[in-house]
Design a protein around this motif. Structure first.
Motif, PDB file in Angstrom:
ATOM      1  N   LYS A  83      23.874  37.981  43.216  1.00  0.00           N
ATOM      2  CA  LYS A  83      24.666  39.093  43.758  1.00  0.00           C
ATOM      3  C   LYS A  83      26.165  38.896  43.515  1.00  0.00           C
ATOM      4  O   LYS A  83      26.935  39.855  43.578  1.00  0.00           O
ATOM      5  N   ASP A  84      26.586  37.660  43.194  1.00  0.00           N
ATOM      6  CA  ASP A  84      28.001  37.346  42.997  1.00  0.00           C
ATOM      7  C   ASP A  84      28.394  37.176  41.531  1.00  0.00           C
ATOM      8  O   ASP A  84      29.537  36.823  41.232  1.00  0.00           O
ATOM      9  N   VAL A  85      27.465  37.425  40.617  1.00  0.00           N
ATOM     10  CA  VAL A  85      27.707  37.137  39.201  1.00  0.00           C
ATOM     11  C   VAL A  85      28.929  37.870  38.657  1.00  0.00           C
ATOM     12  O   VAL A  85      29.813  37.256  38.064  1.00  0.00           O
ATOM     13  N   GLU A  86      29.000  39.174  38.818  1.00  0.00           N
ATOM     14  CA  GLU A  86      30.109  39.935  38.228  1.00  0.00           C
ATOM     15  C   GLU A  86      31.454  39.478  38.772  1.00  0.00           C
ATOM     16  O   GLU A  86      32.410  39.290  38.009  1.00  0.00           O
ATOM     17  N   GLU A  87      31.533  39.312  40.076  1.00  0.00           N
ATOM     18  CA  GLU A  87      32.790  38.887  40.690  1.00  0.00           C
ATOM     19  C   GLU A  87      33.168  37.477  40.218  1.00  0.00           C
ATOM     20  O   GLU A  87      34.316  37.213  39.864  1.00  0.00           O
ATOM     21  N   ALA A  88      32.216  36.572  40.186  1.00  0.00           N
ATOM     22  CA  ALA A  88      32.480  35.200  39.751  1.00  0.00           C
ATOM     23  C   ALA A  88      32.924  35.170  38.286  1.00  0.00           C
ATOM     24  O   ALA A  88      33.861  34.443  37.939  1.00  0.00           O
ATOM     25  N   GLN A  89      32.283  35.954  37.435  1.00  0.00           N
ATOM     26  CA  GLN A  89      32.670  35.993  36.023  1.00  0.00           C
ATOM     27  C   GLN A  89      34.098  36.500  35.865  1.00  0.00           C
ATOM     28  O   GLN A  89      34.851  36.002  35.031  1.00  0.00           O
ATOM     29  N   ARG A  90      34.471  37.466  36.681  1.00  0.00           N
ATOM     30  CA  ARG A  90      35.837  37.987  36.632  1.00  0.00           C
ATOM     31  C   ARG A  90      36.836  36.886  37.004  1.00  0.00           C
ATOM     32  O   ARG A  90      37.855  36.709  36.336  1.00  0.00           O
ATOM     33  N   PHE A  91      36.542  36.121  38.043  1.00  0.00           N
ATOM     34  CA  PHE A  91      37.436  35.040  38.454  1.00  0.00           C
ATOM     35  C   PHE A  91      37.506  33.941  37.400  1.00  0.00           C
ATOM     36  O   PHE A  91      38.584  33.399  37.135  1.00  0.00           O
ATOM     37  N   VAL A  92      36.386  33.605  36.783  1.00  0.00           N
ATOM     38  CA  VAL A  92      36.379  32.600  35.722  1.00  0.00           C
ATOM     39  C   VAL A  92      37.303  33.045  34.597  1.00  0.00           C
ATOM     40  O   VAL A  92      38.136  32.279  34.112  1.00  0.00           O
ATOM     41  N   THR A  93      37.191  34.292  34.198  1.00  0.00           N
ATOM     42  CA  THR A  93      38.030  34.826  33.131  1.00  0.00           C
ATOM     43  C   THR A  93      39.500  34.812  33.521  1.00  0.00           C
ATOM     44  O   THR A  93      40.362  34.409  32.731  1.00  0.00           O
ATOM     45  N   GLU A  94      39.815  35.226  34.746  1.00  0.00           N
ATOM     46  CA  GLU A  94      41.204  35.264  35.205  1.00  0.00           C
ATOM     47  C   GLU A  94      41.814  33.863  35.247  1.00  0.00           C
ATOM     48  O   GLU A  94      42.979  33.681  34.895  1.00  0.00           O
ATOM     49  N   VAL A  95      41.031  32.870  35.662  1.00  0.00           N
ATOM     50  CA  VAL A  95      41.543  31.507  35.790  1.00  0.00           C
ATOM     51  C   VAL A  95      41.727  30.862  34.413  1.00  0.00           C
ATOM     52  O   VAL A  95      42.732  30.208  34.157  1.00  0.00           O
ATOM     53  N   LEU A  96      40.778  31.047  33.527  1.00  0.00           N
ATOM     54  CA  LEU A  96      40.811  30.359  32.243  1.00  0.00           C
ATOM     55  C   LEU A  96      41.577  31.111  31.169  1.00  0.00           C
ATOM     56  O   LEU A  96      42.067  30.501  30.213  1.00  0.00           O
ATOM     57  N   PHE A  97      41.687  32.430  31.316  1.00  0.00           N
ATOM     58  CA  PHE A  97      42.375  33.242  30.306  1.00  0.00           C
ATOM     59  C   PHE A  97      43.352  34.185  30.983  1.00  0.00           C
ATOM     60  O   PHE A  97      43.168  35.412  30.939  1.00  0.00           O
ATOM     61  N   PRO A  98      44.393  33.656  31.618  1.00  0.00           N
ATOM     62  CA  PRO A  98      45.338  34.529  32.331  1.00  0.00           C
ATOM     63  C   PRO A  98      46.080  35.448  31.366  1.00  0.00           C
ATOM     64  O   PRO A  98      46.362  35.074  30.231  1.00  0.00           O
ATOM     65  N   LYS A  99      46.359  36.648  31.853  1.00  0.00           N
ATOM     66  CA  LYS A  99      47.123  37.607  31.060  1.00  0.00           C
ATOM     67  C   LYS A  99      48.590  37.258  31.151  1.00  0.00           C
ATOM     68  O   LYS A  99      49.125  37.008  32.223  1.00  0.00           O
ATOM     69  N   HIS A 100      49.226  37.206  30.016  1.00  0.00           N
ATOM     70  CA  HIS A 100      50.669  36.928  29.970  1.00  0.00           C
ATOM     71  C   HIS A 100      51.397  38.239  29.778  1.00  0.00           C
ATOM     72  O   HIS A 100      51.129  38.963  28.841  1.00  0.00           O
ATOM     73  N   GLU A 101      52.273  38.534  30.699  1.00  0.00           N
ATOM     74  CA  GLU A 101      53.008  39.813  30.626  1.00  0.00           C
ATOM     75  C   GLU A 101      54.376  39.598  30.053  1.00  0.00           C
ATOM     76  O   GLU A 101      54.977  38.600  30.069  1.00  0.00           O
TER      77      GLU A 101
END
Length: 76
Positions: A58-76
């Motif tokens: 039930k937490d897969v989508e949310e967890a995947q989003r956090f993994v992506t945000e932590v490992l591949f942060p957007k640089h503005e």
């Protein structure tokens, strides 16, 4: 509660530092996880231990989003 029947791998790595970063954000967001460590069969694998991080299905989508945000942060 995580069981073999309701868990999904959301992250795999050989890097303990990245694993710790992901665990930190999941702890912060109160997402339950389980880490399994696979040792090299020969004891001298160049990559070292492999880590698989599981979360409840039930937490897969949310967890995947956090993994992506932590490992591949957007640089503005």
């Amino acid at each position: 509660m995580l069981t073999i029947f309701n868990r999904v791998v959301v992250y795999s790595t050989y890097t303990k530092e990245n694993l710790e970063r992901v665990k930190e954000i999941l702890d912060k967001e109160n997402i339950e996880y389980l880490v399994r460590t696979t040792k090299s069969e020969f004891g001298y694998d160049e990559l070292g231990d492999a880590y698989q991080l599981y979360v409840h299905e039930k937490d897969v989508e949310e967890a995947q989003r956090f993994v992506t945000e932590v490992l591949f942060p957007k640089h503005e």
